[in-house]
Design an enzyme around this catalytic site. Structure first.
Site, short mmCIF file in Angstrom:
data_model
loop_
_atom_site.label_atom_id
_atom_site.label_comp_id
_atom_site.label_asym_id
_atom_site.label_seq_id
_atom_site.Cartn_x
_atom_site.Cartn_y
_atom_site.Cartn_z
N ASP A 1 -20.39 5.72 29.98
CA ASP A 1 -21.91 6.34 28.86
C ASP A 1 -21.29 8.02 29.03
O ASP A 1 -22.47 8.94 29.50
CB ASP A 1 -23.08 6.28 29.87
CG ASP A 1 -24.00 6.62 29.23
OD1 ASP A 1 -24.26 7.11 28.49
OD2 ASP A 1 -25.68 6.40 30.26
N HIS B 1 -29.81 2.69 25.92
CA HIS B 1 -29.65 3.19 26.99
C HIS B 1 -29.84 0.76 26.92
O HIS B 1 -28.83 1.01 28.16
CB HIS B 1 -30.76 3.37 27.86
CG HIS B 1 -30.77 4.71 28.67
ND1 HIS B 1 -31.20 5.52 27.95
CD2 HIS B 1 -29.14 5.13 28.62
CE1 HIS B 1 -31.05 6.96 28.69
NE2 HIS B 1 -29.62 6.28 28.46
N ASP C 1 -15.87 13.87 38.84
CA ASP C 1 -14.65 13.54 37.77
C ASP C 1 -14.79 11.92 37.11
O ASP C 1 -13.94 11.43 38.46
CB ASP C 1 -13.68 14.12 37.20
CG ASP C 1 -12.78 13.70 36.09
OD1 ASP C 1 -13.77 13.12 35.62
OD2 ASP C 1 -12.30 14.50 35.24
N GLN D 1 -20.92 22.81 31.27
CA GLN D 1 -21.43 22.41 29.76
C GLN D 1 -23.11 23.56 29.87
O GLN D 1 -23.25 23.63 30.75
CB GLN D 1 -22.20 21.20 29.32
CG GLN D 1 -22.42 20.38 30.78
CD GLN D 1 -22.69 18.81 30.52
OE1 GLN D 1 -21.60 18.36 29.69
NE2 GLN D 1 -22.71 17.89 32.10
N ASP E 1 -21.57 11.09 37.44
CA ASP E 1 -21.28 11.95 36.77
C ASP E 1 -20.56 12.79 36.94
O ASP E 1 -21.09 13.32 38.44
CB ASP E 1 -22.70 12.03 35.98
CG ASP E 1 -23.68 12.75 34.43
OD1 ASP E 1 -23.61 11.82 33.86
OD2 ASP E 1 -22.03 14.24 34.58
N1 SAM Z 1 -26.39 8.82 25.79
C1 SAM Z 1 -25.39 9.87 25.43
C2 SAM Z 1 -24.55 10.02 23.95
O1 SAM Z 1 -23.90 9.18 23.93
O2 SAM Z 1 -24.33 11.51 23.60
C3 SAM Z 1 -25.07 10.68 26.07
C4 SAM Z 1 -25.73 10.29 27.65
S1 SAM Z 1 -25.16 11.26 29.32
C5 SAM Z 1 -26.13 12.31 29.34
C6 SAM Z 1 -23.51 11.64 29.33
C7 SAM Z 1 -22.67 12.45 30.62
O3 SAM Z 1 -21.46 12.29 30.52
C8 SAM Z 1 -23.29 13.33 30.60
O4 SAM Z 1 -23.78 13.61 32.10
C9 SAM Z 1 -22.23 14.48 30.91
O5 SAM Z 1 -22.45 15.46 32.37
C10 SAM Z 1 -21.09 13.24 30.90
N2 SAM Z 1 -19.76 13.24 31.10
C11 SAM Z 1 -18.48 13.77 31.00
N3 SAM Z 1 -17.59 14.18 30.64
C12 SAM Z 1 -18.18 12.94 32.28
C13 SAM Z 1 -16.49 12.80 33.15
N4 SAM Z 1 -15.52 13.35 33.45
N5 SAM Z 1 -16.78 12.51 34.64
C14 SAM Z 1 -18.37 11.26 34.42
N6 SAM Z 1 -19.05 12.55 33.46
C15 SAM Z 1 -18.95 13.16 32.50
#
Ligand code: SAM
Length: 286
Positions: free
Chosen positions: A162, A68, A143, A37, A112
């Site tokens: 999250d 959070h 993943d 991303q 993450d």
């Molecule tokens: N607070 C935020 C919102 O609701 O918009 C979400 C915050 S957090 C930064 C979201 C995280 O999900 C990102 O860091 C992204 O890299 C992670 N993410 C997305 N797809 C994922 C996956 N398949 N496995 C693990 N993490 C994932």
């Protein structure tokens, strides 16, 4: 869609709902294209630092406590005795910090997909990562869908999703099949919680579908809790809880009152109030 125009405003446009949210920016601090991303960090004039992923606002210093606290504490006070917690996504580490406030929690694993998000949090959001060295915390970069597939049956008490919105790398995190696999790895009495978008914009679509997918995945009890979130589309957000053989309409009110955590939003009353759904949401979920 986003734009930093000549007046130095960062604007996130929600085209499908004909609305937008903007913050006045003083400086761009980071611009990285990771394998997954586009990650940007800005200094704003009044909201502290701002993290943006693929043009969508993720968090600001000023209001991230709302999200959070509400993704962590309702689920942790709903579970009878949470010891083993997993966070999928959450790379900014703000949710991890809230979970670690619970002394009964023995181990939290955060998975993450993108290490760049955590590196950016370490540089620009130091308060979010302040509990990362807690010996109970484990940070993995992989993943989340794959991690859940490989996890043991009935091994987790609370599973927190999250994630980013249900497009791009997070798409798989909103599918029925994934929820079934989450159900498998939760212990009896386990609680799942997932960020579930805007009550105003998505009650009749994404949230309604998520709730029915949770039920189809085997969760007997489902509850959507709305809360304010000024920087997200419509200024209003939600989490949806699902219980495996446990009601998510009740929670440990005594524990949620008698703690000494320095929280800024979550209280017993806020939790009760969030469970009392407004009629338009009830109608959308009927
Ligand atoms: N607070 C935020 C919102 O609701 O918009 C979400 C915050 S957090 C930064 C979201 C995280 O999900 C990102 O860091 C992204 O890299 C992670 N993410 C997305 N797809 C994922 C996956 N398949 N496995 C693990 N993490 C994932």
């Amino acid at each position: 869609m986003s734009d930093l125009n000549q007046d130095q405003w960062f604007t996130e446009v929600f085209d499908s709902h004909g609305s937008a949210f903007a913050l006045r920016i003083s400086e761009k601090l980071l611009d990285v294209q990771s394998d997954y991303q586009h990650l940007e960090v800005y200094a704003t004039e009044t909201y502290g630092n701002l993290m943006v992923l693929d043009g969508c606002v993720m968090l600001t210093d000023r209001d991230n406590f709302l999200y959070h606290e509400m993704i962590a504490h309702p689920a942790l006070f709903t579970h009878e005795d949470p010891k083993r917690v997993v966070i999928i996504g959450g790379g900014d580490c703000g949710t991890l910090k809230e979970v670690l406030r619970h002394e009964g929690v023995e181990k939290v694993t955060q998975i993450d997909i993108d290490e760049e998000v955590t590196k950016a949090a370490e540089r620009f959001f130091p308060s979010l990562v302040e509990s990362n060295n807690d010996p109970r915390a484990e940070l993995l970069f992989a993943d989340g869908v794959k991690w859940v597939d490989d996890a043991e049956d009935e091994s987790i008490d609370v599973l927190i999703i999250d994630s980013t919105d249900p497009v791009g790398p997070a798409e798989g995190l909103f599918k029925t099949d994934f929820l079934k696999r989450c159900h498998r790895i939760l212990k009896p009495g386990g609680v799942l919680v997932q960020q579930s978008e805007s009550p105003l914009y998505h009650s009749g679509s994404i949230i309604r579908e998520l709730r029915s997918d949770m039920q189809a995945a085997g969760f007997e009890s489902v509850a959507t809790l709305p809360f304010p979130q000024p920087v997200y589309p419509s200024g209003w957000w939600s989490v949806t809880l699902a219980g495996k053989g446990a009601s998510v309409e009740r929670f440990r009110e005594e524990a949620a009152t008698g703690h000494e955590m320095p929280l800024q939003y979550y209280t017993v009353e806020a939790h009760r109030g969030a469970l009392a759904l407004p009629p338009f949401m009830r109608a959308a979920f009927a």
